[in-house]
Design a protein around this motif. Structure first.
Motif, PDB file in Angstrom:
ATOM      1  N   GLU A 168     -54.670-102.233 119.644  1.00  0.00           N
ATOM      2  CA  GLU A 168     -53.808-103.029 120.544  1.00  0.00           C
ATOM      3  C   GLU A 168     -53.403-104.221 119.704  1.00  0.00           C
ATOM      4  O   GLU A 168     -52.361-104.971 119.942  1.00  0.00           O
ATOM      5  N   ARG A 169     -54.416-104.778 119.212  1.00  0.00           N
ATOM      6  CA  ARG A 169     -54.161-106.060 118.279  1.00  0.00           C
ATOM      7  C   ARG A 169     -52.976-105.661 117.239  1.00  0.00           C
ATOM      8  O   ARG A 169     -52.208-106.341 116.858  1.00  0.00           O
TER       9      ARG A 169
ATOM     10  N   VAL B 177     -49.902-113.972 111.914  1.00  0.00           N
ATOM     11  CA  VAL B 177     -51.534-113.155 112.355  1.00  0.00           C
ATOM     12  C   VAL B 177     -52.312-114.169 112.638  1.00  0.00           C
ATOM     13  O   VAL B 177     -53.016-113.833 113.890  1.00  0.00           O
ATOM     14  N   HIS B 178     -52.561-115.058 112.007  1.00  0.00           N
ATOM     15  CA  HIS B 178     -53.706-116.378 112.441  1.00  0.00           C
ATOM     16  C   HIS B 178     -53.444-116.834 113.853  1.00  0.00           C
ATOM     17  O   HIS B 178     -54.386-117.067 114.531  1.00  0.00           O
ATOM     18  N   ASP B 179     -52.126-116.948 114.278  1.00  0.00           N
ATOM     19  CA  ASP B 179     -51.733-117.731 115.513  1.00  0.00           C
ATOM     20  C   ASP B 179     -52.066-116.541 116.390  1.00  0.00           C
ATOM     21  O   ASP B 179     -52.214-117.198 117.653  1.00  0.00           O
ATOM     22  N   ARG B 180     -52.287-115.470 116.288  1.00  0.00           N
ATOM     23  CA  ARG B 180     -52.772-114.353 117.439  1.00  0.00           C
ATOM     24  C   ARG B 180     -54.320-114.196 117.348  1.00  0.00           C
ATOM     25  O   ARG B 180     -54.872-113.328 117.735  1.00  0.00           O
TER      26      ARG B 180
ATOM     27  N   GLY C  37     -47.629-105.609 114.935  1.00  0.00           N
ATOM     28  CA  GLY C  37     -46.443-104.864 114.320  1.00  0.00           C
ATOM     29  C   GLY C  37     -44.941-105.340 114.906  1.00  0.00           C
ATOM     30  O   GLY C  37     -43.964-104.857 114.437  1.00  0.00           O
ATOM     31  N   LYS C  38     -45.002-106.294 115.805  1.00  0.00           N
ATOM     32  CA  LYS C  38     -43.655-106.827 116.291  1.00  0.00           C
ATOM     33  C   LYS C  38     -43.073-107.661 115.213  1.00  0.00           C
ATOM     34  O   LYS C  38     -41.933-108.075 115.330  1.00  0.00           O
TER      35      LYS C  38
ATOM     36  N   SER D 189     -44.944-101.277 112.094  1.00  0.00           N
ATOM     37  CA  SER D 189     -45.188-101.240 113.583  1.00  0.00           C
ATOM     38  C   SER D 189     -46.227-100.105 113.747  1.00  0.00           C
ATOM     39  O   SER D 189     -46.255 -99.116 113.054  1.00  0.00           O
ATOM     40  N   LEU D 190     -46.997-100.185 114.693  1.00  0.00           N
ATOM     41  CA  LEU D 190     -47.982 -99.248 115.209  1.00  0.00           C
ATOM     42  C   LEU D 190     -47.293 -98.135 116.178  1.00  0.00           C
ATOM     43  O   LEU D 190     -46.768 -98.590 117.287  1.00  0.00           O
TER      44      LEU D 190
END
Length: 470
Positions: A89-90, A154-157, A95-96, A102-103
Motif C-alpha cells: 500500500e505504501r 518518499v521521506h515526506d510520506r 507510485g503516484k 507505479s504499482l
C-alpha cells in the motif's frame, strides 16, 4: 516465450502461447492477466521478471517481482503477508510520483507473494557508468537536482528507501529523468527480518553504519545517496574508497587524472557520507538548502557605481553576454579550471592567490614569483582575457583587471586617486588591507600582491593599455 514461476520447476521456459507449463503443468499467467516472459534479476529475497499485461489492449510490458516466502511457520507466514500488504500500500502511494514506478497489482498466489510494477525503459546508472565512464561534476549536480526531490517525496510520506545505489536508479529512455526503483520490501518480509525488531536492509557497499545495525533513518538514505555520488565520480567500489586504518573516506585519491571536484560539491558530498548520523544532513530539505544557498553566502553586491560613459556596466554586459563566456582559453596551455571553481564558490582570497599562480604560468615563471612590468607586457592576450572574464562574471561586474583598467582613466591616471577609489593604500604593502568580499569597493580585486620591481605602480597603466587593444 513464457516463464514458469513455480519454485522448483526444472524447465521454466515455455512457448509464448502456452497456457500451462510443459514441465510442471502450472498455470503460466498470474491472476489470469500477467504473463512472465523473461527472468531479468534474482537474489536472496526473490526474482524479477519482465512480463506482459494481457489485461490491456496493447499488451504493455510490466515488471513482476516474486518475493520468497519459505517459512513453514503459520504465524510467521501470516505476519509476512500482513507486512507485505502494508508495504504494498505504501508502494502504491509512492507510485503516484512520476519518477517512481507505479504499482499495478500486489497479491498472493500459490503461497508466493507478487508485486507488479510499471516497466521503466532505460538504463541503470550502474550500467551507464560501465558503458560511458565516470561522471563529471556537472553530471553529479544534475543527478542531485533530479533525484533529491524524488527522495523528498518518499521521506515526506514517512518511508525510507533503504537501498539507494546506482543499480536502483534508472535513467528513463523517454525523457532522461532519473527513476528510483526497488524499495526494500522483499528484505523486510524474510524470516530473519520478521524475527527481529531492527533489520539490516540494504547493500553493504552503500548502507549507512546505523542501518547496518537495523536502524534506518532519512539520513541513512542520504548517506547511500552520497556514496552513490562518489562511486559515480570514481568508478571505484565504495569499499576501496575508505582508509580503514583511519576510518576516513579517501575518494578524492581515486578521481580520474585531470578530473576535479569543486570545494562546494566536495563539502556537500563529505557531509552526506559522514559516518556519524549527527554530523550528516538530517533531511533532504537540508541538502536542497545547502545546494541552493552555498553560492550565496557572500554579502549582497552593492549596485555598480556609474562611471564616465557607464564603462563598467558596459564591460560587465559585454563579458556576460558572450555565448562562449565560459570557455577557458589559453594561448600557452594554462588550465584555468581551478580559478573558475574558486570564483564560482565565492572564495575570493583563494581565487586571488590562484590568479597570481596562473599569471606566473602564463609568462613561464615559477609560481608565486613576482612579475615585473616586462612580464605584464608579455602576458598573452587570450589568457589575460580569460582570467578577467572569470573575475567579472562571478563577481557580477565588481572585480577584474578590466574593471580596474576602466577606473584608471576616470581619475585621470592619478594612481593615488585610483588606489583611494578601489580601496588600496598608495604604497606597496602586505595584503592586510585586502577585503575578500563582495562588499569591497568595485575594482578592489584581483590584488596587486604579484607585482615586483621599482616602478610597480605603473602596472595599472600597462594593464589599461592591454585592454584598450581588445
Amino acid at each position: 516465450m513464457s516463464y514458469c514461476l513455480t519454485p522448483g520447476c526444472f524447465s521454466p521456459v515455455n512457448p509464448d502461447n502456452a497456457q500451462f507449463c510443459l514441465s510442471c503443468g502450472s498455470l503460466l499467467t498470474l491472476k489470469n492477466r500477467f504473463r512472465p516472459m523473461q527472468l531479468i534479476g534474482q537474489g536472496g529475497f526473490g526474482k524479477t521478471f519482465l512480463a506482459i499485461d494481457e489485461g490491456t489492449s496493447d499488451r504493455v510490458r510490466c515488471v513482476v517481482k516474486q518475493l520468497y516466502l519459505q517459512s513453514r511457520d503459520t504465524l510467521l507466514v501470516k505476519k509476512a503477508v500482513q507486512l507485505f500488504l502494508q508495504e504494498a500500500e505504501r508502494l502504491k502511494e509512492l507510485g503516484k510520483h512520476p519518477q517512481i514506478p507505479s504499482l499495478l497489482a500486489h497479491f498472493e498466489q500459490q503461497k508466493q507473494l507478487y508485486l507488479v510494477q510499471e516497466f521503466i525503459p532505460g538504463q541503470t546508472l550502474d550500467k551507464e557508468l560501465r558503458e560511458k565512464g565516470v561522471f563529471n561534476e556537472s553530471q553529479i549536480w544534475e543527478f542531485l537536482n533530479d533525484l533529491l526531490p524524488v527522495l523528498k517525496f518518499v521521506h515526506d510520506r514517512k518511508i525510507i528507501h533503504r537501498d539507494i545505489k546506482p543499480s536502483n536508479i534508472i535513467r528513463r529512455q523517454t525523457d532522461g529523468k532519473l527513476v528510483l526503483i526497488d524499495f526494500g520490501v522483499a528484505k523486510l518480509i524474510t524470516d530473519s527480518a520478521l524475527f527481529r525488531t531492527g533489520t539490516a536492509v540494504g547493500t553493504a557497499e552503500y548502507v549507512a553504519p546505523e542501518q547496518m545495525k537495523g536502524k534506518a533513518l532519512p539520513a541513512s538514505d542520504l548517506y547511500s545517496l552520497g556514496v552513490t555520488c562518489i562511486y559515480l565520480l570514481t568508478g571505484v567500489s565504495p569499499f576501496d574508497l575508505t582508509d580503514i586504518a583511519n576510518n576516513t573516506w579517501v575518494w578524492r585519491d581515486f578521481l580520474p587524472k585531470g578530473s576535479q571536484v569543486s570545494d562546494r560539491l566536495s563539502r556537500i558530498l563529505d557531509k552526506l557520507i559522514k559516518p556519524a548520523v549527527n554530523q550528516r544532513y538530517q533531511s533532504v530539505g537540508d541538502v536542497l538548502q545547502a545546494i541552493s544557498i552555498l553560492p550565496l553566502k557572500t554579502p549582497k553586491p552593492q549596485p555598480l557605481p556609474i562611471y564616465k560613459n557607464n564603462l563598467l556596466t558596459n564591460i560587465f554586459r559585454r563579458y556576460t553576454a558572450k555565448p562562449q563566456g565560459d570557455r577557458l582559453i589559453s594561448e600557452v596551455g594554462v588550465d584555468y579550471t581551478k580559478l573558475q571553481h574558486l570564483l564560482a564558490a565565492g572564495k575570493w582570497k583563494e581565487a586571488d592567490q590562484e590568479t597570481w599562480v596562473v599569471m606566473c604560468l602564463a609568462v613561464g615563471k615559477s609560481t608565486h614569483a613576482y612579475l615585473q612590468l616586462s612580464d605584464i607586457e608579455k602576458l598573452p592576450d587570450e589568457d589575460l582575457q580569460t582570467i578577467d572574464r572569470l573575475w567579472v562574471k562571478y563577481s557580477q561586474g565588481r572585480f577584474g583587471f578590466s574593471i580596474q583598467s576602466y577606473i584608471l582613466p576616470t581619475v585621470n591616471d592619478d594612481y593615488g586617486r585610483f588606489c583611494e577609489t578601489v580601496g588600496w593604500p598608495t604604497h606597496q604593502t602586505n595584503n592586510s588591507y585586502l577585503k575578500f568580499s563582495l562588499s569591497a569597493p568595485v575594482g578592489h580585486l584581483p590584488s596587486r600582491s604579484w607585482i615586483g620591481g621599482s616602478q610597480w605602480w605603473r602596472h595599472g597603466v600597462i594593464m589599461a593599455s592591454k585592454f584598450s587593444k581588445s
